[in-house]
Scaffold this active site. Structure first.
Site, PDB file in Angstrom:
ATOM      1  N   ASP A 296       0.855  -1.177   0.000  1.00  0.00           N
ATOM      2  CA  ASP A 296       0.000   0.000   0.000  1.00  0.00           C
ATOM      3  C   ASP A 296       0.904   1.245   0.000  1.00  0.00           C
ATOM      4  OD1 ASP A 296      -2.164   1.668  -0.078  1.00  0.00           O
ATOM      5  OD2 ASP A 296      -3.254   0.704   1.547  1.00  0.00           O
TER       6      ASP A 296
HETATM    7  C1  BGC Z   1      -5.014   3.285   0.059  1.00  0.00           C
HETATM    8  C2  BGC Z   1      -5.239   2.294  -1.059  1.00  0.00           C
HETATM    9  C3  BGC Z   1      -5.044   2.946  -2.403  1.00  0.00           C
HETATM   10  C4  BGC Z   1      -3.665   3.582  -2.449  1.00  0.00           C
HETATM   11  C5  BGC Z   1      -3.324   4.212  -3.767  1.00  0.00           C
HETATM   12  C6  BGC Z   1      -3.737   4.077  -0.127  1.00  0.00           C
HETATM   13  O1  BGC Z   1      -3.663   5.142   0.771  1.00  0.00           O
HETATM   14  O2  BGC Z   1      -4.982   2.596   1.290  1.00  0.00           O
HETATM   15  O3  BGC Z   1      -6.519   1.727  -0.943  1.00  0.00           O
HETATM   16  O4  BGC Z   1      -5.198   1.995  -3.415  1.00  0.00           O
HETATM   17  O5  BGC Z   1      -3.600   4.564  -1.434  1.00  0.00           O
HETATM   18  O6  BGC Z   1      -4.008   5.383  -3.975  1.00  0.00           O
END
Ligand code: BGC
Length: 760
Positions: A296
């Site tokens: 993530d």
């Molecule tokens: C979130 C994800 C997301 C990623 C990319 C993160 O902060 O937890 O769900 O896909 O950002 O934007």
């Protein structure tokens, strides 16, 4: 059952020998730096520069041209691409920029490996559908599959080939803002929705001629953040992990998802980003899943504040050793992985393994054959009438009728209506959390929806108060409760349109109090004084805590944040052009202190004998002194404008072997006078097992449409092998013994039966 995915796995995960040959041949030519490049995912843009923005806007205005801001690329981006030091992008949905960068990667880097473009397309790209929690409330996987296909159509035309969804985190805590992004509290329902959405995203035959890969997230346990506070510690048993949180991921892989995003949280003391038993043992050794694991956002660097890595170099080492393939945004791999390999601290074979998985995905997506996006497609593909129609259908099916005293709904077209509340004339909040490419002007408001049914002189509108409070709301709405009360004078019915703004749920937006925000409850109290009958359309990104409101209003329709067609869908339901058919997928608590409250709880050694208010009197039972155990509205619950009766529960064979199939049928009659849909739900309970089992578990559901008076026999077939759990030794097991079952309209009611599973 420790099964591998080999038999059921679809397209992206099938190890196709031709692809494997191409992967090996390419890998053999790659330098260590080029290999690491494939494991790096960045946003290509420089930080937002307001001066640059203003200058470009002025330029466009002077030229009389439409203005769409294109941020600047990072200064080092083109060199990084030329050097093969980047494998993928995130959240860039601009075909021109994507093609520009792709051209450098493909035509100017030594090996010409195309970029993979990933993005958050959570409930639609431009055609914004209801938030995923609402989509799940349709209990209609086929509809979700079609909605996900629309998202893939549009996103793919914008150059996206990797969608960071579905979010398949089970969540039993409505304080957690991200409950909005998932399917709710139940693993079985979560599996069905995960399958549907993966199939929809990965569908073939998109207009762009390209393919899209899904990326279920956040693997794993993120939905169980302590106290519902986002990013917080998670600590549950391995049994809970295996029986509750893993199944939707496995279902997504079995449906062919070729990638997964790991979660931010720690689990049992080790952040998932650096957790080999989660990333390696389960995924690779047990399931033999060959897909890509993406971190993530910035999660590799976050191993430092988690307190398991002293610096970025250690964070890189821990992550690659644990089995993390691609690092999103932070630069531990980019900065340190080569050195770690050269120093002998990370075997190059591990890097090769990760790169092999990334290349496999790129080959299977067809990126080498078709790296570029057709820039002329975007405008023709987005927001097609059929897409807008599907958004309407989904919005209608997602809304849940929780109360309808005296059949106050549907409203008659000659009702004199006063509409009150800050969300009635609102576009932006209908879009919900996570709609990155949204355009509020696409949205129909509730007032616009109502105007399709009501002549102009029979109704009026007063906002009453802002959603939050006067300072933070930003809507420009002034609180004027007396004006709202005065406006109800001529009304037969007061329609309240209340709830949360879009930014009160979603990532980083957890809450501790889940009642109506701002002064909205005060507004309702004042209107209640008039004695006029009230109907409330309630918008939110989560289950709210609304016992007071529920006692005040006759009609209560949960509309969530329902996307671009929210207003029309609300009006269609209020006036009976459509019949509510949504059902809750997460329990609505009576108070925050009950959380977590979910239907599939355990019995305890001292279960309450009653689930009503009398349980207060039950001394030394597992009850509260001041609140029943039951939620205000249970999982699976929702009303219709018609009624359904359940009869004739039949269990084909009540003695079953472990390889048999449980066959259950029931006759459902539409006993009212309108056509409508019922969600028929099958639950079981394993009465005695070597470990405690939930008091009920969903094992089947079907949504059926019946004309007035129509009767249908609904049949369920549940393989006995699906009735198991993680046993004492943590192996999946189905134990012989007695089971109860219920077929009913929600997790509390239903016809009851029994069966027995015998030894093989
Ligand atoms: C979130 C994800 C997301 C990623 C990319 C993160 O902060 O937890 O769900 O896909 O950002 O934007």
């Amino acid at each position: 059952m420790t099964t591998t995915l080999q038999e059921t796995v679809a397209y992206y995960n099938n190890l196709d020998p031709e692809t494997e040959k191409r992967v090996d041949a390419l890998l053999a030519q790659m330098t260590l730096v080029e290999k690491i490049g494939q494991l790096v995912q960045l946003n290509p843009f420089a930080p937002f520069d307001p001066d640059d923005y203003e200058a470009k806007k002025r330029e466009a205005e002077e030229a009389g041209a439409p203005f769409e801001y294109e941020p600047r690329l990072r200064d080092d981006m083109e060199d990084l691409l030329r050097g093969g030091r980047i494998g993928s992008f995130l959240n860039v949905m601009t075909p021109k920029v994507i093609n520009h960068c792709q051209r450098i990667a493909v035509e100017e880097s030594r090996l010409g490996i195309p970029l993979l473009v990933g993005a958050d397309v959570i409930h639609g790209y431009r055609t914004i559908f209801p938030i995923p929690l609402a989509e799940a409330s349709t209990w209609n996987p086929d509809l979700l599959e079609r909605a996900s296909r629309v998202a893939a159509e549009e996103a793919s035309a914008a150059g996206v080939d990797w969608i960071f969804a579905p979010m398949v985190d089970v969540s039993r805590d409505p304080r957690w803002g991200r409950i909005a992004e998932g399917a709710g509290e139940d693993p079985f329902l979560g599996m069905a929705m995960a399958r549907a959405r993966v199939r929809g995203f990965q569908t073939t035959g998109l207009t762009s001629g390209r393919n899209v890969a899904a990326c279920p997230k956040h693997y794993v346990g993120y939905g169980a953040a302590e106290g519902g506070r986002d990013y917080n510690t998670v600590d549950f048993s391995e049994r809970t992990l295996r029986d509750v949180y893993l199944p939707p991921f496995k279902a997504a892989f079995e449906s062919g998802a070729g990638a997964v995003m790991s979660s931010f949280n720690e689990l049992g003391g080790l952040p998932v980003t650096a957790n080999p038993s989660i990333l390696r043992t389960i995924l690779r050794d047990e399931w033999q899943w060959p897909g890509v694991v993406l971190s993530d956002y910035d999660a590799v660097r976050e191993l430092i504040p988690h307190g398991v890595a002293a610096n970025l170099r250690e964070a890189a080492r821990l992550s690659i050793l644990a089995g993390l393939d691609i690092e999103m945004v932070s630069t531990a791999y980019h900065d340190h992985l080569a050195d770690l390999v050269t120093a002998g601290e990370v075997p190059e074979a591990l890097v090769d393994e990760a790169v092999r998985r990334v290349l496999r995905l790129k080959f299977r997506l067809g990126l080498f054959e078709r790296p570029y996006t057709d820039e002329s497609l975007h405008d023709a593909v987005i927001l097609q009438p059929a897409f807008r129609e599907l958004a309407l259908e989904t919005a209608r099916e997602s809304m849940v009728l929780l109360q309808n005293e005296d059949n106050i709904l549907p409203l008659s077209p000659d009702v004199r209506l006063t509409v009150i509340g800050p969300l009635a004339d609102n576009r932006a909040d209908m879009l919900g959390c996570w709609s990155l490419h949204n355009h509020p002007e696409d949205v129909e408001t509730v007032l616009e929806g109502l105007s399709a049914y009501l002549p102009g002189d029979t109704w009026s509108y007063q906002p009453g108060c802002p959603i939050r409070d006067d300072r933070t709301d930003g809507s420009g709405i002034e609180t004027d409760i007396p004006a709202a009360v005065a406006a109800t004078r001529e009304a037969d019915v007061v329609l309240l349109v209340l709830g949360e703004s879009a930014d009160m749920s979603g990532e980083g937006h957890s809450r501790t109090t889940l009642g109506l925000p701002g002064r909205q409850q005060e507004l309702v109290d004042a209107i209640a004084e008039t004695g006029k009958p009230m109907v409330c359309v309630l918008m939110s990104g989560r289950p709210l805590v609304i016992p007071r409101l529920a006692a005040q209003v006759k009609g209560l329709l949960v509309a969530w944040h329902a996307g671009i067609r929210a207003g029309r869908a609300v009006a269609d339901l209020l006036f009976g052009a459509a019949n509510p058919s949504g059902r809750l997928t997460a329990s609505w608590p009576r108070s925050e202190g009950q959380i977590p409250v979910y239907y599939a709880h355990k019995s305890t050694g001292r279960p309450a004998a009653e689930s009503g208010t009398r349980q207060f009197a039950e001394a030394f039972k597992s009850v509260y002194m001041d609140e029943p155990n039951s939620p205000l509205f249970p999982f699976g619950y929702g009303l219709s404008y018609t009624t359904f009766t359940y009869a004739n529960l039949q269990i084909a064979e009540s003695m079953l072997g472990p390889d048999d199939t449980l066959r259950v049928s029931v006759t459902i009659t539409n006993s009212g006078d309108r056509a409508g849909a019922e969600v028929v739900q099958l639950y079981v309970r394993d009465l005695v097992a070597c470990v405690t089992r939930p008091v009920r578990e969903l094992k089947g559901f079907q949504k059926i449409w019946l004309q007035p008076g129509e009767q249908r026999t609904v049949s369920f077939e549940v393989p006995v092998r699906d009735l198991g759990f993680s046993g004492l030794d943590m192996q999946y097991t189905v134990e012989p013994g007695d089971f109860k079952l219920w077929v009913g309209p929600n997790a509390v009611d239903g016809l009851e039966g029994a069966f027995r599973v015998c030894e093989a």
